[in-house]
Enzyme design. Structure first.
Site, PDB file in Angstrom:
ATOM      1  N   CYS A   9      -5.580  -9.333  -2.049  1.00  0.00           N
ATOM      2  CA  CYS A   9      -6.226 -10.666  -1.869  1.00  0.00           C
ATOM      3  C   CYS A   9      -4.817 -11.702  -2.242  1.00  0.00           C
ATOM      4  O   CYS A   9      -4.151 -11.233  -3.150  1.00  0.00           O
ATOM      5  CB  CYS A   9      -7.156 -11.202  -2.761  1.00  0.00           C
ATOM      6  SG  CYS A   9      -8.557 -10.346  -2.548  1.00  0.00           S
ATOM      7  N   ARG A  28      -1.588  -9.800   2.136  1.00  0.00           N
ATOM      8  CA  ARG A  28      -2.213  -9.137   1.022  1.00  0.00           C
ATOM      9  C   ARG A  28      -3.617  -8.787   1.336  1.00  0.00           C
ATOM     10  O   ARG A  28      -4.291  -8.422   0.581  1.00  0.00           O
ATOM     11  CB  ARG A  28      -1.978 -10.190  -0.274  1.00  0.00           C
ATOM     12  CG  ARG A  28      -0.687 -10.642  -0.494  1.00  0.00           C
ATOM     13  CD  ARG A  28      -0.689 -11.634  -1.863  1.00  0.00           C
ATOM     14  NE  ARG A  28      -1.208 -11.028  -3.055  1.00  0.00           N
ATOM     15  CZ  ARG A  28      -0.483 -10.227  -3.736  1.00  0.00           C
ATOM     16  NH1 ARG A  28       0.674 -10.214  -3.595  1.00  0.00           N
ATOM     17  NH2 ARG A  28      -1.082  -9.817  -4.860  1.00  0.00           N
ATOM     18  N   TRP A  70      -8.912  -9.352   0.760  1.00  0.00           N
ATOM     19  CA  TRP A  70      -9.108  -7.843   0.984  1.00  0.00           C
ATOM     20  C   TRP A  70     -10.421  -7.299   0.229  1.00  0.00           C
ATOM     21  O   TRP A  70     -10.526  -7.522  -1.056  1.00  0.00           O
ATOM     22  CB  TRP A  70      -7.945  -7.164   0.573  1.00  0.00           C
ATOM     23  CG  TRP A  70      -8.074  -5.795   0.963  1.00  0.00           C
ATOM     24  CD1 TRP A  70      -7.755  -5.212   2.338  1.00  0.00           C
ATOM     25  CD2 TRP A  70      -8.475  -4.591   0.372  1.00  0.00           C
ATOM     26  NE1 TRP A  70      -7.832  -3.906   2.588  1.00  0.00           N
ATOM     27  CE2 TRP A  70      -8.191  -3.518   1.362  1.00  0.00           C
ATOM     28  CE3 TRP A  70      -8.813  -4.374  -0.936  1.00  0.00           C
ATOM     29  CZ2 TRP A  70      -8.557  -2.125   1.055  1.00  0.00           C
ATOM     30  CZ3 TRP A  70      -9.238  -3.280  -1.303  1.00  0.00           C
ATOM     31  CH2 TRP A  70      -9.226  -2.065  -0.402  1.00  0.00           C
ATOM     32  N   ASN A  93      -8.268 -13.290  -7.406  1.00  0.00           N
ATOM     33  CA  ASN A  93      -7.512 -11.870  -7.111  1.00  0.00           C
ATOM     34  C   ASN A  93      -7.474 -11.136  -8.040  1.00  0.00           C
ATOM     35  O   ASN A  93      -7.202 -11.322  -9.088  1.00  0.00           O
ATOM     36  CB  ASN A  93      -5.724 -12.464  -6.792  1.00  0.00           C
ATOM     37  CG  ASN A  93      -5.376 -10.878  -6.536  1.00  0.00           C
ATOM     38  OD1 ASN A  93      -5.883  -9.878  -6.016  1.00  0.00           O
ATOM     39  ND2 ASN A  93      -4.032 -11.013  -6.726  1.00  0.00           N
ATOM     40  N   GLY A  94      -8.355  -9.799  -7.866  1.00  0.00           N
ATOM     41  CA  GLY A  94      -8.412  -9.057  -9.168  1.00  0.00           C
ATOM     42  C   GLY A  94      -9.628  -8.348  -9.178  1.00  0.00           C
ATOM     43  O   GLY A  94     -10.430  -8.675  -7.773  1.00  0.00           O
ATOM     44  N   GLU A 136       5.967  10.952   7.007  1.00  0.00           N
ATOM     45  CA  GLU A 136       6.247   9.565   7.142  1.00  0.00           C
ATOM     46  C   GLU A 136       5.711   8.855   8.454  1.00  0.00           C
ATOM     47  O   GLU A 136       4.934   7.982   8.756  1.00  0.00           O
ATOM     48  CB  GLU A 136       7.582   9.068   6.591  1.00  0.00           C
ATOM     49  CG  GLU A 136       7.731   7.840   6.819  1.00  0.00           C
ATOM     50  CD  GLU A 136       6.964   6.662   6.027  1.00  0.00           C
ATOM     51  OE1 GLU A 136       5.895   6.887   5.498  1.00  0.00           O
ATOM     52  OE2 GLU A 136       7.034   5.507   6.507  1.00  0.00           O
ATOM     53  N   LYS A 171       2.819   6.271   9.434  1.00  0.00           N
ATOM     54  CA  LYS A 171       3.172   5.009  10.205  1.00  0.00           C
ATOM     55  C   LYS A 171       2.378   4.901  11.393  1.00  0.00           C
ATOM     56  O   LYS A 171       1.856   3.906  11.989  1.00  0.00           O
ATOM     57  CB  LYS A 171       4.725   5.018  10.638  1.00  0.00           C
ATOM     58  CG  LYS A 171       5.478   3.755  10.553  1.00  0.00           C
ATOM     59  CD  LYS A 171       6.126   3.258   9.207  1.00  0.00           C
ATOM     60  CE  LYS A 171       4.977   3.309   8.057  1.00  0.00           C
ATOM     61  NZ  LYS A 171       5.651   3.299   6.745  1.00  0.00           N
ATOM     62  N   GLU A 189      -1.482   4.383  10.798  1.00  0.00           N
ATOM     63  CA  GLU A 189      -1.832   3.317  10.075  1.00  0.00           C
ATOM     64  C   GLU A 189      -1.809   1.909  11.057  1.00  0.00           C
ATOM     65  O   GLU A 189      -2.604   1.233  10.789  1.00  0.00           O
ATOM     66  CB  GLU A 189      -0.589   3.097   9.041  1.00  0.00           C
ATOM     67  CG  GLU A 189      -0.587   1.645   8.355  1.00  0.00           C
ATOM     68  CD  GLU A 189       0.607   1.497   7.264  1.00  0.00           C
ATOM     69  OE1 GLU A 189       1.632   2.295   7.469  1.00  0.00           O
ATOM     70  OE2 GLU A 189       0.519   0.629   6.246  1.00  0.00           O
ATOM     71  N   HIS A 236      -1.197  29.584   9.785  1.00  0.00           N
ATOM     72  CA  HIS A 236      -2.108  29.878   8.796  1.00  0.00           C
ATOM     73  C   HIS A 236      -3.574  28.895   8.999  1.00  0.00           C
ATOM     74  O   HIS A 236      -4.127  28.931   7.913  1.00  0.00           O
ATOM     75  CB  HIS A 236      -1.413  29.389   7.594  1.00  0.00           C
ATOM     76  CG  HIS A 236      -0.203  30.308   7.461  1.00  0.00           C
ATOM     77  ND1 HIS A 236      -0.190  31.684   7.278  1.00  0.00           N
ATOM     78  CD2 HIS A 236       1.089  30.241   7.352  1.00  0.00           C
ATOM     79  CE1 HIS A 236       0.793  32.277   6.907  1.00  0.00           C
ATOM     80  NE2 HIS A 236       1.933  31.306   7.268  1.00  0.00           N
ATOM     81  N   LYS A 256      -0.952  -5.375   2.083  1.00  0.00           N
ATOM     82  CA  LYS A 256       0.345  -4.909   1.715  1.00  0.00           C
ATOM     83  C   LYS A 256       0.412  -4.447   0.236  1.00  0.00           C
ATOM     84  O   LYS A 256       0.895  -3.327  -0.157  1.00  0.00           O
ATOM     85  CB  LYS A 256       1.177  -6.298   1.987  1.00  0.00           C
ATOM     86  CG  LYS A 256       2.853  -6.130   1.686  1.00  0.00           C
ATOM     87  CD  LYS A 256       3.321  -5.343   2.762  1.00  0.00           C
ATOM     88  CE  LYS A 256       4.802  -4.913   2.682  1.00  0.00           C
ATOM     89  NZ  LYS A 256       5.109  -3.600   3.448  1.00  0.00           N
TER      90      LYS A 256
HETATM   91  C1  F6R Z   1       2.736   2.474   4.643  1.00  0.00           C
HETATM   92  C2  F6R Z   1       2.806   1.772   3.377  1.00  0.00           C
HETATM   93  C3  F6R Z   1       1.969   2.074   2.175  1.00  0.00           C
HETATM   94  C4  F6R Z   1       2.654   2.008   0.788  1.00  0.00           C
HETATM   95  C5  F6R Z   1       2.098   2.152  -0.316  1.00  0.00           C
HETATM   96  C6  F6R Z   1       2.888   1.745  -1.488  1.00  0.00           C
HETATM   97  O1  F6R Z   1       3.339   1.872   5.667  1.00  0.00           O
HETATM   98  O2  F6R Z   1       3.175   0.726   3.419  1.00  0.00           O
HETATM   99  O3  F6R Z   1       1.609   3.678   2.061  1.00  0.00           O
HETATM  100  O4  F6R Z   1       4.149   2.578   0.755  1.00  0.00           O
HETATM  101  O5  F6R Z   1       0.919   1.453  -0.366  1.00  0.00           O
HETATM  102  O6  F6R Z   1       3.056   0.530  -1.578  1.00  0.00           O
HETATM  103  P1  F6R Z   1       4.329   0.080  -2.846  1.00  0.00           P
HETATM  104  O7  F6R Z   1       5.546   0.734  -2.300  1.00  0.00           O
HETATM  105  O8  F6R Z   1       4.272  -1.532  -2.568  1.00  0.00           O
HETATM  106  O9  F6R Z   1       3.855   0.515  -3.993  1.00  0.00           O
END
Ligand code: F6R
Length: 596
Positions: A2, A27, A74, A100-101, A471, A475, A478, A494, A591
Site C-alpha cells: 500500500c 506498492r 494492496w 499502510n500496515g 529466477e 520472472k 510473475e 526422479h 513491489k
Molecule cells: C520478483 C521480485 C520479488 C522480490 C522479493 C523481495 O521479481 O521482485 O521476488 O525479489 O519480493 O523483495 P526485496 O528485494 O525488496 O526484499
C-alpha cells in the site's frame, strides 16, 4: 505494501496527490482513493483498479482543494472492492484515515465499538472509529495529538497513518510504526509519502520519520512528537531526479529497467570500490558461519552467491527464505555473518530475520538498493546497490546489481583467505562494458510469441544454471501468469519427467562448459518424451539439436549469470506484452512486501 500520500499547501492538492499516487502504484494497485475538501465538506472518492480510473472519477471542481490524502491499496483485510479501499471514515464522518500496515489486534478494538456499523472489512475503519470515539468531540490539536499518542501505543502491528478531520481544513495528522513514512517540505507546502520518489519535484527538504513518531503537517510547518514530547528530526536536502521515475521513452518500466541492467552492475561496482570495507572485512574474517537470507529474486541472487563462494573459496554458506529463517531456530551467534539481500530494504520477513539475527549477536550485513530503508537501520553493515529506483514489480536491474554486490563480496573473501579464484573485478567490468547482450532480441520475441498461450513451462539447468533457471521461471510466471517450474537437470528422472509430453516447452540453460555433456543428456531425455527444447547457451554445437536456440555471449563460467539474466528477463517481459498484460503491475502482487 500500500502507498500513502498527503499534501497541504498553496497548490491544488488533488492533482499533486494523484501524481504522487501514480508513483506509489507499484506498492499496490488493486484499488485506490482520495479525500479532500470541497468547499467546507470533506469528500472521499474511491475506485477499484488503477489510479487512472480514480482520476476519471474526480471532476475538475473537486481538484481545487488545497489539502488531500490519497491511498493505493494492496488488499490485506477484505476483498479489493470500493468499500475496503481507503480513505476510511469514522461513522459520523469526523475522522478520515489512510493507512499502510496491519493492525494485528484490530478485532479487540472492534469488539469495543458496539455502536458502530462498519461498512468495510478493514482494520483501518476500526482505527478511524477508535480515534473518533477517543477524541470525544474535542478536535483541538492538543487533544488529537494526545489521543493519537495514547491510541497508537495500544496498536500491535505496523502502521503509517495520514488523517484528516472534517473540522480542520489546514492540518494533516500522521503517525508511524514499522511502515515507511517520509515527510517532504517545500515553499508553502508539506507532504507525507510512503516513498521519497513520490514527493513532488518542488520538495526542498526531507525528513525520515522514525518509529513511534506522530504529529501534524500544515502548509508552513511540520510538528513531530515522540512519546508525548515535541522532537526535531534531521532534515536532508531533497534530490529530485525526474529520470529515476520516468520510463525514458519505453512503454513500460520493466522494459526500461531490463535495459539498465548492465549499467546498474557497473554503478554498483564503482560505488563499492570507493567505500572503505576494512571493518566489514575484519568481521568476514572472524566469522565461522555465513548465512544468506532474502525472498524471491533477492534469494536467487543469494543462491548464485552461495554456489560461487563455495566453489571459488571453499566457504560454506547456509541459505534460507526470510519467511522461514527465524522459525527454524538457526544456530547463529557472535561467530556468524548474516547477509540480508533486499532491493527495497522494507520486506517484512527480511527485516524480522535481520532483527532476529542481530539479537542473537550475529554480524548483520544488508545488501539493499534503498539507502534510507529500514534494513539499513537494523544492519550495522550496508552494501548499497546502485540500480536506481526500480518501479516495475518484477525485479530486473536490481537483481543484476545484487549479483554485482555479491560477486564483490566473493572477491573480498578471496582476498581475505588468499584464494586464487577464476574471475577478477576487471572481468566483470569488461563483461558489462562490452554490450548489453541484446543481440538476440528478435529470437526471444519469436519464442515469446510461441509460448504465450502455454499453460505450463519448464525451466531446466545444472549448477549455476539451475539457480538462474529458478529466477527465469519466477520472472516469467510473475508477469505472464503461465505456470513455470524450474528443475535441476539431474533431478528430472526422479519424478518430474513424467510431466513431459509432446506438448511441453522446456527452457534449458547451458552456460557451464564442464556441464555440456551432462546437460545434453538431460535434453535428449526430455526430447525423447516429446519436449520442445528452447536452449539458451553460448555453445552453438547444440544449435541444431534443439527446437529453438538462443545464442548468448560466452564469458568465464562463474560470470555467466550476468549474461543469461537479460534474455530471461526479456522473455518474461515480451511474453507479458504479447498477452496484452501490464508487466509493470502483475495481478495480486506489489513491489514492497511489507507484511509477513
Ligand atoms: C520478483 C521480485 C520479488 C522480490 C522479493 C523481495 O521479481 O521482485 O521476488 O525479489 O519480493 O523483495 P526485496 O528485494 O525488496 O526484499
Amino acid at each position: 505494501m500500500c502507498g500513502i500520500t498527503a499534501y497541504v499547501g498553496d497548490d491544488m492538492a488533488v492533482p499533486r496527490v494523484l501524481a504522487s499516487l501514480k508513483k506509489l502504484e507499484y506498492r499496490g494497485y488493486d484499488s485506490s482513493g482520495i479525500a479532500f475538501f470541497e468547499n467546507e465538506k470533506l469528500n472521499v472518492v474511491k475506485s477499484v483498479g488503477t489510479i487512472d480510473r480514480l482520476e476519471e472519477r474526480i471532476c475538475p471542481r473537486e481538484k481545487q482543494s488545497h489539502i488531500a490524502i490519497g491511498h493505493t491499496r494492496w488488499a490485506t483485510h477484505g476483498k479489493a472492492n470500493e468499500a475496503n479501499a481507503h480513505p476510511h471514515l469514522s461513522q459520523n464522518k469526523s475522522v478520515c484515515v489512510i493507512h499502510n500496515g496491519i493492525i494485528e489486534n484490530y478485532l479487540s478494538f472492534k469488539s469495543k465499538l458496539t455502536n458502530i456499523n462498519f461498512y468495510s472489512q478493514t482494520d483501518t475503519e476500526v482505527f478511524a472509529n477508535m480515534l473518533d470515539v477517543c477524541l470525544n468531540q474535542d478536535f483541538s490539536t492538543q487533544n488529537v495529538l494526545k489521543n493519537l499518542n495514547e491510541l497508537t501505543k495500544q496498536i500491535k502491528g505496523s502502521y503509517a497513518f495520514a488523517i484528516l478531520l472534517s473540522s480542520c481544513k489546514n492540518k494533516i495528522y500522521f503517525a508511524k510504526q514499522k511502515s515507511p513514512l517520509i515527510l517532504g517540505i517545500g515553499k508553502n507546502f508539506s507532504m507525507l509519502c510512503s516513498d521519497e520518489s513520490a514527493l513532488c519535484e518542488k520538495t526542498e527538504k526531507v525528513i525520515y520519520l522514525q518509529d513511534g513518531d506522530y504529529g501534524f503537517i500544515d502548509k508552513s510547518q511540520a510538528q513531530i512528537f515522540h512519546s508525548g514530547k515535541e522532537t526535531k528530526r534531521k532534515q536532508f536536502a531533497f534530490n529530485f531526479s525526474a529520470n529515476c521515475v520516468s520510463k525514458c521513452g519505453c512503454e513500460f518500466f520493466m522494459e526500461k529497467e531490463i535495459k539498465e541492467g548492465t549499467q546498474s552492475v557497473l554503478a554498483t561496482l564503482e560505488n563499492l570500490q570507493s567505500i572503505n570495507t576494512r571493518r566489514l572485512e575484519r568481521e568476514m574474517k572472524n566469522s565461522k558461519k555465513i548465512f544468506v537470507v532474502g525472498c524471491g529474486t533477492a534469494l536467487h541472487a543469494g543462491e548464485v552467491f552461495k554456489s560461487v563462494l563455495e566453489k571459488e573459496c571453499g566457504l560454506d554458506v547456509i541459505l534460507d527464505y526470510a519467511s522461514e529463517f527465524r522459525y527454524k531456530k538457526p544456530n547463529i551467534g557472535k561467530d556468524s555473518l548474516c547477509i540480508f539481500i533486499s532491493q527495497s530494504g522494507e520486506t517484512a520477513d527480511t527485516l524480522a530475520s535481520a532483527s532476529f539475527a542481530k539479537k542473537k549477536g550475529a554480524k548483520c550485513l544488508a545488501i539493499t538498493n534503498v539507502q534510507t530503508s529500514r534494513i539499513t537501520k537494523i544492519c550495522p553493515y550496508v552494501l548499497k546497490t546502485q540500480a536506481g529506483v526500480e518501479v516495475a514489480v518484477a525485479s530486473t536491474k536490481a537483481f543484476m546489481a545484487q549479483l554485482a554486490a555479491l560477486y564483490y563480496l566473493v572477491l573480498l573473501f578471496a582476498k581475505i583467505y588468499n584464494k586464487k579464484i577464476t574471475f577478477s573485478l576487471k572481468n566483470i567490468l569488461n563483461l558489462c562494458k562490452n554490450g548489453n547482450n541484446d543481440e538476440n532480441f528478435e529470437q526471444i520475441a519469436k519464442i515469446a510469441q510461441l509460448i504465450k498461450d502455454e499453460k505450463s513451462l519448464f525451466f531446466v539447468g545444472r549448477g549455476l544454471d539451475y539457480f538462474m533457471a529458478k529466477e527465469g521461471a519466477l520472472k516469467l510466471k510473475e508477469v505472464s501468469y503461465i505456470h513455470c517450474e524450474a528443475f535441476a537437470g539431474g533431478e528430472l528422472k526422479h519424478g518430474s519427467l513424467s510431466l513431459i509430453d509432446e506438448n511441453t516447452f522446456v527452457v534449458c540453460l547451458l552456460t557451464q562448459k564442464e556441464l555440456i555433456n551432462k546437460m545434453h543428456a538431460n535434453i535428449i531425455e526430455m526430447q525423447s518424451r516429446g519436449a520442445k527444447v528452447i536452449l539458451i547457451s553460448p555453445f552453438c554445437e547444440l544449435k541444431d539439436k534443439v527446437f529453438m536456440f538462443v545464442e548468448i555471449r560466452q564469458a568465464k563460467s562463474s560470470l555467466m549469470p550476468f549474461v543469461v539474466s537479460r534474455p530471461l528477463q526479456e522473455l518474461a517481459f515480451l511474453c507479458a506484452k504479447e498477452k496484452g498484460l501490464n508487466p509493470d503491475m502483475p495481478r495480486n502482487l506489489a513491489k514492497s512486501v511489507t507484511v509477513e
